[in-house]
Design a protein around this motif. Structure first.
Motif, PDB file in Angstrom:
ATOM      1  N   TYR A 265       0.833  -1.207   0.000  1.00  0.00           N
ATOM      2  CA  TYR A 265       0.000   0.000   0.000  1.00  0.00           C
ATOM      3  C   TYR A 265       0.871   1.262   0.000  1.00  0.00           C
ATOM      4  O   TYR A 265       0.488   2.291  -0.538  1.00  0.00           O
ATOM      5  N   GLU A 266       2.042   1.169   0.638  1.00  0.00           N
ATOM      6  CA  GLU A 266       2.917   2.354   0.688  1.00  0.00           C
ATOM      7  C   GLU A 266       3.539   2.649  -0.669  1.00  0.00           C
ATOM      8  O   GLU A 266       3.776   3.799  -1.013  1.00  0.00           O
ATOM      9  N   GLN A 267       3.827   1.608  -1.409  1.00  0.00           N
ATOM     10  CA  GLN A 267       4.475   1.735  -2.725  1.00  0.00           C
ATOM     11  C   GLN A 267       3.676   0.890  -3.718  1.00  0.00           C
ATOM     12  O   GLN A 267       4.047  -0.251  -4.001  1.00  0.00           O
ATOM     13  N   PRO A 268       2.555   1.434  -4.229  1.00  0.00           N
ATOM     14  CA  PRO A 268       1.630   0.594  -5.020  1.00  0.00           C
ATOM     15  C   PRO A 268       2.112   0.264  -6.428  1.00  0.00           C
ATOM     16  O   PRO A 268       1.441   0.528  -7.421  1.00  0.00           O
ATOM     17  N   LYS A 269       3.295  -0.322  -6.511  1.00  0.00           N
ATOM     18  CA  LYS A 269       3.896  -0.645  -7.808  1.00  0.00           C
ATOM     19  C   LYS A 269       3.119  -1.754  -8.517  1.00  0.00           C
ATOM     20  O   LYS A 269       3.261  -1.940  -9.720  1.00  0.00           O
ATOM     21  N   LEU A 270       2.304  -2.515  -7.757  1.00  0.00           N
ATOM     22  CA  LEU A 270       1.484  -3.542  -8.399  1.00  0.00           C
ATOM     23  C   LEU A 270       0.594  -2.934  -9.474  1.00  0.00           C
ATOM     24  O   LEU A 270       0.226  -3.584 -10.450  1.00  0.00           O
ATOM     25  N   LEU A 271       0.237  -1.639  -9.281  1.00  0.00           N
ATOM     26  CA  LEU A 271      -0.606  -0.954 -10.249  1.00  0.00           C
ATOM     27  C   LEU A 271       0.229  -0.046 -11.151  1.00  0.00           C
ATOM     28  O   LEU A 271      -0.306   0.774 -11.886  1.00  0.00           O
ATOM     29  N   GLY A 272       1.542  -0.163 -11.040  1.00  0.00           N
ATOM     30  CA  GLY A 272       2.422   0.688 -11.833  1.00  0.00           C
ATOM     31  C   GLY A 272       2.453   2.110 -11.303  1.00  0.00           C
ATOM     32  O   GLY A 272       2.882   3.029 -11.996  1.00  0.00           O
ATOM     33  N   ALA A 273       2.012   2.313 -10.039  1.00  0.00           N
ATOM     34  CA  ALA A 273       1.911   3.669  -9.480  1.00  0.00           C
ATOM     35  C   ALA A 273       3.013   3.904  -8.452  1.00  0.00           C
ATOM     36  O   ALA A 273       3.554   2.973  -7.870  1.00  0.00           O
ATOM     37  N   ASP A 274       3.309   5.199  -8.213  1.00  0.00           N
ATOM     38  CA  ASP A 274       4.325   5.567  -7.223  1.00  0.00           C
ATOM     39  C   ASP A 274       3.682   5.827  -5.874  1.00  0.00           C
ATOM     40  O   ASP A 274       2.538   6.254  -5.785  1.00  0.00           O
ATOM     41  N   GLY A 275       4.465   5.621  -4.816  1.00  0.00           N
ATOM     42  CA  GLY A 275       3.993   5.942  -3.474  1.00  0.00           C
ATOM     43  C   GLY A 275       4.757   7.120  -2.912  1.00  0.00           C
ATOM     44  O   GLY A 275       5.199   8.000  -3.656  1.00  0.00           O
ATOM     45  N   ARG A 276       4.946   7.092  -1.594  1.00  0.00           N
ATOM     46  CA  ARG A 276       5.645   8.195  -0.924  1.00  0.00           C
ATOM     47  C   ARG A 276       7.110   8.184  -1.342  1.00  0.00           C
ATOM     48  O   ARG A 276       7.770   7.153  -1.272  1.00  0.00           O
ATOM     49  N   SER A 277       7.625   9.359  -1.758  1.00  0.00           N
ATOM     50  CA  SER A 277       8.975   9.354  -2.316  1.00  0.00           C
ATOM     51  C   SER A 277      10.053   9.086  -1.251  1.00  0.00           C
ATOM     52  O   SER A 277      11.079   8.477  -1.565  1.00  0.00           O
ATOM     53  N   GLU A 278       9.830   9.487   0.026  1.00  0.00           N
ATOM     54  CA  GLU A 278      10.892   9.339   1.044  1.00  0.00           C
ATOM     55  C   GLU A 278      11.389   7.913   1.186  1.00  0.00           C
ATOM     56  O   GLU A 278      12.565   7.657   1.329  1.00  0.00           O
ATOM     57  N   ASP A 279      10.448   6.942   1.190  1.00  0.00           N
ATOM     58  CA  ASP A 279      10.914   5.571   1.438  1.00  0.00           C
ATOM     59  C   ASP A 279      10.808   4.676   0.209  1.00  0.00           C
ATOM     60  O   ASP A 279      10.838   3.462   0.301  1.00  0.00           O
ATOM     61  N   ALA A 280      10.694   5.302  -0.981  1.00  0.00           N
ATOM     62  CA  ALA A 280      10.541   4.498  -2.206  1.00  0.00           C
ATOM     63  C   ALA A 280      11.873   3.957  -2.710  1.00  0.00           C
ATOM     64  O   ALA A 280      12.903   4.607  -2.579  1.00  0.00           O
ATOM     65  N   MET A 281      11.835   2.754  -3.256  1.00  0.00           N
ATOM     66  CA  MET A 281      12.967   2.223  -4.019  1.00  0.00           C
ATOM     67  C   MET A 281      12.462   2.161  -5.456  1.00  0.00           C
ATOM     68  O   MET A 281      11.388   1.617  -5.718  1.00  0.00           O
TER      69      MET A 281
END
Ligand SMILES: Cc1cc2nc3c(=O)[nH]c(=O)nc-3n(C[C@H](O)[C@H](O)[C@H](O)COP(=O)(O)O)c2cc1C
Length: 425
Positions: A265-281
């Motif tokens: 949910y924090e990094q919804p890459k399953l949908l090809g979407a970005d999450g919060r930039s601070e903790d994203a890889m």
């Protein structure tokens, strides 16, 4: 013969009639007792007739206290799901409708863990007390005791047995997207110091024990699959390198298929979407431009995995699907969103009468970099797809002209109303 049309024989002996799978999509269609309904039957009949060789249900919960969303089907308590009991008979009707065209229908079995919103779970349950911080929607979870973990392992197995008895033709254990099993794999959410936390071997113990118990419960001739993250795409989370190690461990289990996804949910890459930039890889750069965003990952997983690979995530054109199958990196193509607006897309792809599915998520994506705007846009997009699933379930025509904001409002209203109904029943 097109590669998409080729059957696939699984290790358990079952055969998928073709290489297209409808990946899991949570439906939100249960009644207040969390039983399956006629609405499930209608939408799964449409998907069955739509031509995919394999349909995977949305999250079916093992714990009615901690669900992914109101309107999930839950098989809890399991002893109320025996022949003659209403919940079981509803599942039988669901399985019959979802297999009318001779395809497979597998039940996705899940526990939401810490990703159960406040209007669903009084107390989310998780490996450790690490709260999900997303617009105040999630309460602090309680860490599971060992006896509860052991109970949950058995619940996964029992629910899979019920699925088989009711006529579902396989089971998929959900260990992706940050839900309970996936959260045990991540060092961010699993900070335990007992046998269920620490090393990768310990963090994957819950999953491996679940797969073993489930295989024992369903027998050797029943398809058993898993959905796994390639990467959490979150700093400090479950990594791609760990995914490869885990797949190697999974080779020793009797798994028929592995579905590769990614994110939480924090990094919804399953949908090809970005999450919060601070903790994203970030995703691999070569992947960002690609139609199917986990393909690069599948290539490396293929080198390790002994079982066939199912991959969803952005596939839209027949050419990309055929190319992925031809490369040998992927054995089955997963499609989710396109089947909400075009339930017979698999049939059209197999017949060669369509080259590309419409990609509405691209039309609806916001350009804003603001996290809250992005989140509302993503929830609006989810609401847009949910509205289509509901229309299919009600036998209504497809309406493509809904706005994302209207879909967001409708979605939130429905979720609260369903949660209220659920609590009062
Ligand atoms: C409306 C919606 C509901 C979803 N529900 C689930 C779910 O219950 N379980 C799951 O594993 N994935 C779920 N997903 C993720 C999809 O299975 C799939 O991995 C993802 O949408 C990427 O495929 P696509 O690009 O073809 O949509 C959902 C996706 C959407 C759009």
């Amino acid at each position: 013969m097109s590669l998409l049309a080729q059957p696939l024989k699984l290790a358990c002996g079952a055969t998928l009639p073709n290489r297209i799978c409808k990946s899991a999509m949570t439906e939100g269609l249960s009644d207040a007792r969390l039983f399956a309904t006629e609405r499930h039957n209608r939408v799964y009949r449409a998907w069955s007739e739509g031509g995919a060789g394999l349909l995977i249900t949305g999250n079916v919960m093992i714990d009615n206290r901690v669900m992914e969303r109101p309107g999930n089907v839950a098989i809890d308590p399991v002893d109320k799901f025996r022949p003659g009991f209403e919940g079981f008979e509803r599942l039988k009707a669901y399985a019959a409708a979802g297999t009318v065209a001779g395809n497979h229908l597998w039940m996705q079995i899940s526990h939401a863990g810490r990703q159960s919103p406040w209007y669903v779970a009084k107390q989310p349950l998780a490996p450790s007390e690490v709260q999900l911080d997303l617009m105040g929607n999630y309460k602090k979870p309680r860490a599971l005791r060992e006896d509860e973990i052991l109970d949950f392992i058995q619940r996964f197995a029992n629910v899979a047995r019920v699925a088989r008895e009711a006529g579902f033709t396989g089971a998929q254990i959900h260990s992706a997207h940050g839900y309970l099993l996936s959260s045990f794999l991540s060092p961010v959410t699993n900070t335990r110091t007992d046998a269920w936390g620490g090393s990768l071997e310990n963090r994957s113990r819950f999953l491996i024990e679940t797969l073993r118990a489930t295989r024992k419960a369903v027998g050797a001739d029943f398809p058993l699959a898993i959905k796994l993250n390639s990467d959490d795409f979150r700093r400090g989370g479950f990594t791609f390198d760990e995914c490869l190690q885990l797949v190697e461990m999974l080779n020793a289990e009797t798994l028929d298929l592995i579905e590769i996804s990614g994110g939480t949910y924090e990094q919804p890459k399953l949908l090809g979407a970005d999450g919060r930039s601070e903790d994203a890889m970030p995703l691999k750069q070569s992947t960002v431009k690609r139609e199917a965003y986990f393909l690069e990952y599948a290539k490396a997983i293929r080198q390790v995995a002994k079982m066939p690979i199912l991959m969803p995530g952005g596939f839209r054109s027949r050419a990309a699907m055929e190319a992925a199958l031809a490369s040998g990196d992927v054995d089955v193509i997963g499609l989710a969103r396109p089947l909400c607006t075009m339930p017979d897309l698999p049939k059209k792809l197999l017949a060669g009468s369509i080259e590309e599915a419409p990609a509405h998520e691209r039309e609806h994506a916001t350009q804003s970099k603001n996290f809250i705007t992005k989140l509302i846009n993503l929830l609006g997009q989810m609401g847009w797809y949910y509205a289509h699933i509901e229309d299919l379930a009600d036998g209504k025509p497809i309406q493509l002209n809904r706005s994302i904001f209207a879909a967001f409002v409708r979605y939130m209203k429905n979720e609260y109303a369903n949660a209220w109904r659920m609590q009062r029943s």
